[in-house]
Design a protein around this motif. Structure first.
Motif, PDB file in Angstrom:
ATOM      1  N   TRP A 188      -1.294  15.816  11.084  1.00  0.00           N
ATOM      2  CA  TRP A 188      -0.689  16.812  10.195  1.00  0.00           C
ATOM      3  C   TRP A 188      -0.424  18.081  11.028  1.00  0.00           C
ATOM      4  CZ3 TRP A 188      -5.148  13.970   8.706  1.00  0.00           C
ATOM      5  CH2 TRP A 188      -4.879  12.935   7.803  1.00  0.00           C
ATOM      6  N   VAL A 189      -0.771  19.267  10.519  1.00  0.00           N
ATOM      7  CA  VAL A 189      -0.838  20.453  11.391  1.00  0.00           C
ATOM      8  C   VAL A 189      -2.143  21.144  11.008  1.00  0.00           C
ATOM      9  CG1 VAL A 189       0.266  22.549  12.247  1.00  0.00           C
ATOM     10  CG2 VAL A 189       1.672  20.710  11.296  1.00  0.00           C
ATOM     11  N   ILE A 190      -3.195  20.834  11.710  1.00  0.00           N
ATOM     12  CA  ILE A 190      -4.509  21.373  11.363  1.00  0.00           C
ATOM     13  C   ILE A 190      -5.142  21.950  12.613  1.00  0.00           C
ATOM     14  CG2 ILE A 190      -6.738  20.894  10.299  1.00  0.00           C
ATOM     15  CD1 ILE A 190      -5.579  18.523   8.912  1.00  0.00           C
ATOM     16  N   GLY A 191      -5.577  23.179  12.517  1.00  0.00           N
ATOM     17  CA  GLY A 191      -6.166  23.845  13.671  1.00  0.00           C
ATOM     18  C   GLY A 191      -7.581  23.364  13.950  1.00  0.00           C
ATOM     19  N   LYS A 208      -4.029  27.690  11.725  1.00  0.00           N
ATOM     20  CA  LYS A 208      -3.355  26.645  12.486  1.00  0.00           C
ATOM     21  C   LYS A 208      -3.254  27.096  13.948  1.00  0.00           C
ATOM     22  CE  LYS A 208      -0.846  24.279   8.824  1.00  0.00           C
ATOM     23  NZ  LYS A 208      -0.770  24.965   7.543  1.00  0.00           N
TER      24      LYS A 208
END
Lengths: 492, 492
Positions: free
Chosen positions: B91-94, B305
């Motif tokens: 996904w876009v996960i920091g 993020k």
């Protein structure tokens, strides 16, 4: 293949042991900070140096972790709002606990995203929600989600109400397609977040019709019935009623059984705002106060108020899971769940609210409830109610003080009275008194306005308070009031 | 007066030193957990025992803090989503940082409510917002607020847009009073939260008109102009355009200058969704990629993020503070600010969003930015972009792999190809490949669908990744693909 570039860098500590040592110091300092709260003022104004320190251009270069922590202890830590202190009873703000603070560190280390996927954090949140379904007598088919707090819990509950009740495809077409203007109902004592939700959701605050309250600040039920009938006759589309389980001004509880009956008969959504009041259900002796709450279609409540969990965490329960899902679910192609792997899991919380990325707020709740057990929470909540009744007695016994509302739960509204002074002058007087009380650092209630009268308001959701703290509050209020009266040369 | 009742209890530790010792163990364990990430799988399925452990009735009685922590380390800690690991790009996960995790403990100890009042935490949030106004070239008169993340930042920005642009008193009257149906615009690649916001705000997702994209997945500007003209001619009321600074599927950046020009000419609100992409502005070399972003009327971006702060924290900036204030401000009597005392302070964040109770998420941002400095953030972001380009090269060089989108920023979309296999079969094949990759624990990209093709998608906002991690990813994907092909007896 290609070796790692020697220039590659990351944001982890250059020295892990130094970070461990700093972490130990932080733990020691924080525990001591909490252990010694009573020795410090509840609140103090920020020093100019601290204020100035927080006005700097963006830092371009690094600072050691130790130096950053020193900046924190010098400029930030000494100036809390005060709500962790035993004599803070302002607005309705919980205290938190040491274990709750440590849990936040654990949660942020794992740093999961609870939007979806198959991992432990989602199971922890589901567990917490199951617990509250059980404790609040919600059916097995209910769903729920943890939120940032009561405002968002109210907003989500009312979104479900709006989306499910609409006569048309509201998610696609929007409210401008409504054949009839939608309206909902709450008492004049409803929380500001209900009005904000009406605006946010595009319903308009004019269409949140506020029903008058009786002398106990409870909704007048026949007025509700009259309003619904009037609105139907005028061509509006009534869709929901909000019942209060503990109003923010005085802790009043609406007649939830009566509202539930009306909603059933009129086919309206029954939303209960139980921001703090819902939690009395954890005390067997107090639970009857919120009878009827278990019949709500949606129930909003906070865990960072009367469950004493660190901010932020609230919750909304929805009676029928499909209503909840159908109000929010939308899966983009990059979010489709899989049968196996990290993208698995049958329950994706992003289908039940607005947030896609969601933090692990469930952990502090889970650890705290495991630590203390529900029985103790019920006892401390009951203790808070008993202490509030004790304060009401003290106020009633003090000649200088006047109580201005019933005390059904955990809120006392009172003012200092000067014989012969009119309400307007008393409002100014009591506001000055309250500001001086804050500046004294002794105790921190806040205020509201009841029927045009400015009142000092104690809202008690503080596990650290003792009866002696309320003795000191009353003594100090009377003392400051007397001094103020003398300084003004009135009533002496 | 009345002595404290001997029966009064609280939720603080019975033994503070024991809680200190437990805190030290937690710090040690968490630092070791992060220091040794590389030695463990990115993700693993939960053990049945752990899953069962999280299905229990509400605990009524206490458990020692030490035992609760042991339950956590046994049943929860081993099963993260994986986004802290060097080879997670899902996904876009920091990722978060150790200091970020410690900062959460400090914040939860002070436990302030940043809804309002005069105390240090509010100043910290204001400082963080000032920093980003400066870094993103927003004017001094801009305002901002930290949010739970990008979804809420988009929702707040679009609420301001809707409320300010409306031809009528939308806050009071609601959308059913709209003389013309309101419409806004975004590309077909817009994030799901923009659609969700359209629904939440009562606008309806049909009135979020999606503009087609070109081969670079960027909005086709003439199509936007055409849509606005068509809608005006058809009697709609266009009010806003959403520009993408980094789309979630491929990292595409719309022509923000062109959209800004159109918005200026057409008198439309210009909202930029810069969830992760906005942060490239911290790198002097990458900043030109998001040229035009500084002209936004509102800008949404995440700090959890591509600033690597623990979840949750996002931000929305609004170009003109009064627009922001007028969209949300509502003060109930119990919230009136005072001239002095804890209820003082001129800037109440509750006037700039939905939440009234607000946690101290600003502290982890403030401490992290102080710790690393903006220059280093810019370098690590640039490193991520360079590593992503490196991955694209590896994909292009691998005969078994096909890249399916340009790589403008930090996202690579590719699939394993089997000669002679059609798209439908390849979709099934690549989904199975990805699930096996997750189960291997080696690396964790996720997926999306581009023009009907299921693709493995690497979205890179991970400060811990090295080039060798991408080597290993490609090797492993090819290996699993080959095995799968062989097991299916195809293409061999």
């Amino acid at each position: 293949m290609n070796p790692s570039s020697p220039l590659e860098q990351n944001l982890d500590p250059q020295n892990w042991d130094a970070m461990r040592a700093l972490g130990h110091r932080m733990v020691d300092d924080m525990m001591t900070y909490l252990e010694t709260l009573r020795e410090r003022p509840v609140w103090q104004p920020m020093a100019d140096e601290a204020r100035e320190f927080l006005h700097q251009p963006p830092p371009m270069t690094p600072t050691t972790p130790e130096a950053v922590y020193a900046e924190f202890t010098e400029n930030i830590l000494p100036y809390p709002l005060g709500n962790i202190h035993p004599r803070f009873w302002g607005w309705v703000i919980g205290t938190g606990t040491p274990m709750g603070a440590l849990a936040e560190m654990l949660a942020a280390t794992m740093n999961p995203n609870l939007g979806g996927g198959d991992h432990a954090a989602n199971q922890v949140e589901l567990q917490v929600i199951e617990w509250f379904k059980t404790l609040f007598d919600f059916p097995a088919e209910a769903s729920g989600i943890l939120t940032s707090g009561g405002s968002m819990a109210n907003t989500l509950g009312l979104t479900v109400a709006r989306n499910i009740a609409a006569e048309f495809d509201i998610r696609h077409e929007g409210l401008s397609a409504a054949p009839r203007t939608m309206r909902f109902y709450a008492s004049t004592e409803a929380h500001s977040s209900v009005k904000k939700a009406a605006e946010m959701l595009g319903l308009g605050s004019d269409h949140l019709r506020l029903i008058p309250v009786d002398e106990n600040f409870e909704m007048i039920i026949p007025e509700l019935e009259k309003a619904i009938a009037e609105d139907r006759a005028a061509g509006y589309y009534p869709f929901a009623v909000v019942g209060n389980a503990g109003t923010v001004n005085t802790g009043a509880v609406d007649d939830l059984e009566a509202i539930a009956d009306i909603c059933q008969r009129e086919k309206l959504w029954f939303h209960v705002d139980g921001a703090f009041g819902a939690l009395v259900a954890l005390s067997p002796e107090l639970k009857p106060m919120v009878k009827g709450m278990e019949r709500a279609d949606s129930l909003a409540f906070d865990l960072h108020k009367w469950l004493y969990i660190p901010i932020e965490v609230g919750c909304v329960l929805v009676r029928r899971e499909p209503d909840h899902f159908n109000a929010f679910a939308t899966r983009a192609s990059y979010l489709a769940s899989h049968e196996r792997g990290a993208a698995g899991g049958t329950h994706w919380f992003s289908d039940y609210g607005i947030q896609l990325s969601r933090g692990f707020r469930a952990l502090k709740v889970w650890m705290s409830v495991r630590e203390h057990g529900i029985e103790k929470y019920g006892q401390v909540i009951a203790q808070n109610v008993a202490q509030t009744a004790y304060l009401a007695q003290l106020v009633d016994a003090a000649l200088e003080l006047e109580r201005l509302a019933p005390v059904p739960m955990n809120i006392v509204c009172f003012r200092y009275v000067v014989p012969g002074m009119d309400d307007e002058a008393l409002n100014t007087f009591n506001k000055e008194l309250l500001m001086r009380l804050h500046e004294s650092g002794v105790a921190l209630p806040t205020y509201t306005v009841l029927k045009g009268k400015y009142v000092i308001r104690v809202a008690h959701v503080n596990h650290r308070s003792r009866r002696e703290d309320f003795d000191l509050l009353v003594e100090t209020v009377v003392k400051i009031g007397n001094e103020l009266k003398e300084a003004m040369g009135v009533g002496a």
